[in-house]
Design a protein around this motif. Structure first.
Motif, PDB file in Angstrom:
ATOM      1  N   THR A 168     -18.205  27.298 -43.724  1.00  0.00           N
ATOM      2  CA  THR A 168     -19.235  28.317 -43.370  1.00  0.00           C
ATOM      3  C   THR A 168     -18.934  28.947 -41.815  1.00  0.00           C
ATOM      4  O   THR A 168     -18.667  28.002 -41.076  1.00  0.00           O
ATOM      5  CB  THR A 168     -20.595  27.710 -43.493  1.00  0.00           C
ATOM      6  OG1 THR A 168     -20.985  26.949 -42.567  1.00  0.00           O
ATOM      7  CG2 THR A 168     -21.000  27.470 -44.959  1.00  0.00           C
ATOM      8  N   PRO A 169     -19.355  30.068 -41.724  1.00  0.00           N
ATOM      9  CA  PRO A 169     -19.203  30.665 -40.198  1.00  0.00           C
ATOM     10  C   PRO A 169     -20.233  29.916 -39.500  1.00  0.00           C
ATOM     11  O   PRO A 169     -19.970  29.625 -38.052  1.00  0.00           O
ATOM     12  CB  PRO A 169     -19.768  32.149 -40.586  1.00  0.00           C
ATOM     13  CG  PRO A 169     -19.539  32.524 -41.976  1.00  0.00           C
ATOM     14  CD  PRO A 169     -19.568  31.115 -42.939  1.00  0.00           C
ATOM     15  N   TYR A 250     -16.592  33.843 -52.234  1.00  0.00           N
ATOM     16  CA  TYR A 250     -17.308  33.659 -50.793  1.00  0.00           C
ATOM     17  C   TYR A 250     -16.569  33.991 -49.762  1.00  0.00           C
ATOM     18  O   TYR A 250     -16.897  34.341 -48.874  1.00  0.00           O
ATOM     19  CB  TYR A 250     -17.692  32.126 -51.069  1.00  0.00           C
ATOM     20  CG  TYR A 250     -18.536  31.645 -52.080  1.00  0.00           C
ATOM     21  CD1 TYR A 250     -19.726  32.177 -52.236  1.00  0.00           C
ATOM     22  CD2 TYR A 250     -17.958  30.771 -53.125  1.00  0.00           C
ATOM     23  CE1 TYR A 250     -20.690  31.699 -53.072  1.00  0.00           C
ATOM     24  CE2 TYR A 250     -18.907  30.449 -54.223  1.00  0.00           C
ATOM     25  CZ  TYR A 250     -20.013  31.063 -54.145  1.00  0.00           C
ATOM     26  OH  TYR A 250     -20.900  30.686 -55.337  1.00  0.00           O
ATOM     27  N   LEU A 251     -15.217  33.763 -49.829  1.00  0.00           N
ATOM     28  CA  LEU A 251     -14.387  34.123 -48.793  1.00  0.00           C
ATOM     29  C   LEU A 251     -14.310  35.687 -48.541  1.00  0.00           C
ATOM     30  O   LEU A 251     -14.114  36.151 -47.503  1.00  0.00           O
ATOM     31  CB  LEU A 251     -12.915  33.784 -49.073  1.00  0.00           C
ATOM     32  CG  LEU A 251     -12.653  32.223 -49.062  1.00  0.00           C
ATOM     33  CD1 LEU A 251     -11.235  31.811 -49.395  1.00  0.00           C
ATOM     34  CD2 LEU A 251     -12.596  31.730 -47.506  1.00  0.00           C
ATOM     35  N   ALA A 252     -14.363  36.323 -49.847  1.00  0.00           N
ATOM     36  CA  ALA A 252     -14.182  37.639 -49.903  1.00  0.00           C
ATOM     37  C   ALA A 252     -15.484  38.355 -49.075  1.00  0.00           C
ATOM     38  O   ALA A 252     -15.416  39.472 -48.391  1.00  0.00           O
ATOM     39  CB  ALA A 252     -14.156  38.371 -51.122  1.00  0.00           C
ATOM     40  N   ASP A 253     -16.879  37.980 -49.346  1.00  0.00           N
ATOM     41  CA  ASP A 253     -17.918  38.510 -48.784  1.00  0.00           C
ATOM     42  C   ASP A 253     -18.379  37.722 -47.387  1.00  0.00           C
ATOM     43  O   ASP A 253     -19.387  38.125 -46.742  1.00  0.00           O
ATOM     44  CB  ASP A 253     -19.134  38.295 -49.944  1.00  0.00           C
ATOM     45  CG  ASP A 253     -19.776  36.838 -50.043  1.00  0.00           C
ATOM     46  OD1 ASP A 253     -19.148  35.998 -49.508  1.00  0.00           O
ATOM     47  OD2 ASP A 253     -20.216  36.601 -50.956  1.00  0.00           O
ATOM     48  N   GLY A 254     -17.597  36.619 -46.927  1.00  0.00           N
ATOM     49  CA  GLY A 254     -17.802  36.201 -45.716  1.00  0.00           C
ATOM     50  C   GLY A 254     -18.666  34.960 -45.525  1.00  0.00           C
ATOM     51  O   GLY A 254     -19.075  34.526 -44.639  1.00  0.00           O
ATOM     52  N   THR A 255     -19.184  34.558 -46.770  1.00  0.00           N
ATOM     53  CA  THR A 255     -20.170  33.483 -46.809  1.00  0.00           C
ATOM     54  C   THR A 255     -19.296  32.199 -46.332  1.00  0.00           C
ATOM     55  O   THR A 255     -19.748  31.196 -45.943  1.00  0.00           O
ATOM     56  CB  THR A 255     -20.612  33.099 -48.451  1.00  0.00           C
ATOM     57  OG1 THR A 255     -21.213  34.056 -48.589  1.00  0.00           O
ATOM     58  CG2 THR A 255     -21.215  32.026 -48.400  1.00  0.00           C
ATOM     59  N   LEU A 256     -17.907  32.303 -46.570  1.00  0.00           N
ATOM     60  CA  LEU A 256     -17.117  30.970 -45.997  1.00  0.00           C
ATOM     61  C   LEU A 256     -15.980  31.903 -45.403  1.00  0.00           C
ATOM     62  O   LEU A 256     -15.534  33.015 -45.530  1.00  0.00           O
ATOM     63  CB  LEU A 256     -16.325  30.252 -47.119  1.00  0.00           C
ATOM     64  CG  LEU A 256     -17.469  29.514 -48.118  1.00  0.00           C
ATOM     65  CD1 LEU A 256     -17.045  28.799 -49.345  1.00  0.00           C
ATOM     66  CD2 LEU A 256     -17.899  28.209 -47.175  1.00  0.00           C
ATOM     67  N   VAL A 257     -15.326  31.208 -44.537  1.00  0.00           N
ATOM     68  CA  VAL A 257     -13.861  31.587 -43.828  1.00  0.00           C
ATOM     69  C   VAL A 257     -12.959  30.619 -43.849  1.00  0.00           C
ATOM     70  O   VAL A 257     -13.002  29.455 -44.087  1.00  0.00           O
ATOM     71  CB  VAL A 257     -14.485  31.762 -42.390  1.00  0.00           C
ATOM     72  CG1 VAL A 257     -15.388  32.894 -42.385  1.00  0.00           C
ATOM     73  CG2 VAL A 257     -14.799  30.416 -41.763  1.00  0.00           C
ATOM     74  N   ARG A 258     -11.773  31.123 -44.096  1.00  0.00           N
ATOM     75  CA  ARG A 258     -10.606  29.953 -43.962  1.00  0.00           C
ATOM     76  C   ARG A 258     -10.426  29.204 -42.619  1.00  0.00           C
ATOM     77  O   ARG A 258     -10.389  29.848 -41.613  1.00  0.00           O
ATOM     78  CB  ARG A 258      -9.159  30.761 -44.331  1.00  0.00           C
ATOM     79  CG  ARG A 258      -9.224  31.581 -45.833  1.00  0.00           C
ATOM     80  CD  ARG A 258      -7.839  32.080 -45.885  1.00  0.00           C
ATOM     81  NE  ARG A 258      -7.724  32.597 -47.251  1.00  0.00           N
ATOM     82  CZ  ARG A 258      -6.959  32.056 -48.092  1.00  0.00           C
ATOM     83  NH1 ARG A 258      -6.496  30.946 -47.958  1.00  0.00           N
ATOM     84  NH2 ARG A 258      -6.879  32.358 -49.364  1.00  0.00           N
ATOM     85  N   VAL A 259      -9.910  28.014 -42.918  1.00  0.00           N
ATOM     86  CA  VAL A 259      -9.630  26.945 -41.649  1.00  0.00           C
ATOM     87  C   VAL A 259      -8.273  26.813 -42.104  1.00  0.00           C
ATOM     88  O   VAL A 259      -7.516  26.594 -42.913  1.00  0.00           O
ATOM     89  CB  VAL A 259     -10.360  26.036 -41.939  1.00  0.00           C
ATOM     90  CG1 VAL A 259     -10.118  24.945 -40.731  1.00  0.00           C
ATOM     91  CG2 VAL A 259     -11.956  26.188 -41.863  1.00  0.00           C
TER      92      VAL A 259
END
Length: 310
Positions: A168-169, A250-259
């Motif tokens: 998550t951010p 969730y990656l598309a809407d920014g709820t999660l970010v890639r690491v």
């Protein structure tokens, strides 16, 4: 001697009244019909037919044998017909074991298509990430990811699915964005997944070109269920090695970010497995073929190409 063929020839000769007519009806040479009858009489050690130049007559033993043979051949023809119908319209109960995320996101949404094709199959779907004893629990087949530990099972590869590291951010704001896999060893926590079969936590593996790393990282939480794993990463507890199709929204809407997006992990290979003594079931065969077709379609679960067999 082919006893069934000989019995069919005998019945046909009795009904036709002579060898020539019987041979024509069976579309085989007359000497072949004669030989079959001779072999059958030799096998039974009795005379079934009295032959004259004009007609064939049944002996008393032949008459008794004709009645039993006719009934037996009728039952055999009926059995063959029922099996043929089962191949085109299989029916009955089918028990399938499948992991939670695959069931919820792939199999269950597609079941209306399966039941439209095979309305007479009753599907019992066991949904869990726990290991299942296919033979002991009388399960027809299972869909599993990863290595197949039981060498006695027949396993058919149906695809593979990619994993991505994400968080998550909020987690990244608190702990910073790692720039290299080695950074995960300092000040970071992960969401771990432990195998329901072995209890062993699955290591984080990362590959970029010729570089590769595999770490057993400090974890904030370990779970043994795929849906619980997804829920855990959304809480911000740590970095996860998540199934890409499931967390893509969730990656598309920014709820999660890639690491570490430039690093990749070994994909999870998916199999449908069943015990060897199950392979003759027509309902199992059509289900296995349907699942393979489902996972091969381009818009389902975003499966990558199959790796070469090891």
């Amino acid at each position: 001697m082919d006893q069934i063929a000989a019995m069919r020839a005998f019945v046909r000769v009795v009904e036709a009244g002579n060898f020539t007519r019987a041979a024509d009806l069976m579309e085989m040479p007359k000497p072949t019909v004669t030989k079959l009858i001779q072999q059958l009489e030799g096998h039974l050690r009795t005379k079934l037919l009295n032959r004259t130049t004009r007609r064939v007559r049944v002996t008393p033993d032949g008459a008794a044998y004709y009645e039993r043979a006719l009934a037996l051949l009728s039952d055999l023809d009926e059995l063959d017909g029922s099996m043929a119908r089962a191949q085109t319209s299989p029916a009955g109960r089918l028990r399938v074991d499948i992991g939670t995320s695959l069931a919820l996101n792939v199999i269950i949404p597609a079941l209306p298509d399966f039941h439209a094709r095979y309305p007479d199959i009753l599907l019992d779907l066991g949904v869990s990430d726990r290991p299942a004893d296919l033979v002991g629990e009388n399960i027809d087949c299972a869909i599993r990811g990863g290595d197949i530990l039981d060498p006695n099972l027949i396993a058919r590869r149906i695809g593979q699915v990619d994993l991505v590291m994400c968080a998550t951010p909020g987690y990244i704001a608190r702990h910073g964005m790692p720039q290299h896999p080695r950074d995960l060893l300092e000040g970071h926590r992960v969401i771990a997944y432990f195998s329901p079969r072995t209890g062993r936590r699955m290591a984080f593996d990362m590959v970029r070109g010729e570089e590769s790393y595999e770490f057993d990282l400090p974890y904030a939480l370990a779970v043994n269920d795929s849906t619980a794993y997804q829920a855990a990463v959304l809480t911000g507890l740590g970095i996860a090695h998540a199934v890409e199709p499931l967390i893509q929204p969730y990656l598309a809407d920014g709820t999660l970010v890639r690491v570490l997006p430039e690093w990749r992990s070994e994909p999870i290979v998916l199999h449908i497995v069943y015990a060897p003594n199950r392979h003759l079931s027509s309902r199992l065969r059509v289900f296995v073929d349907w699942v393979a077709e489902l996972f091969a379609s381009s818009n389902v679960y975003r499966l990558g190409p199959l790796p070469p067999p090891s």
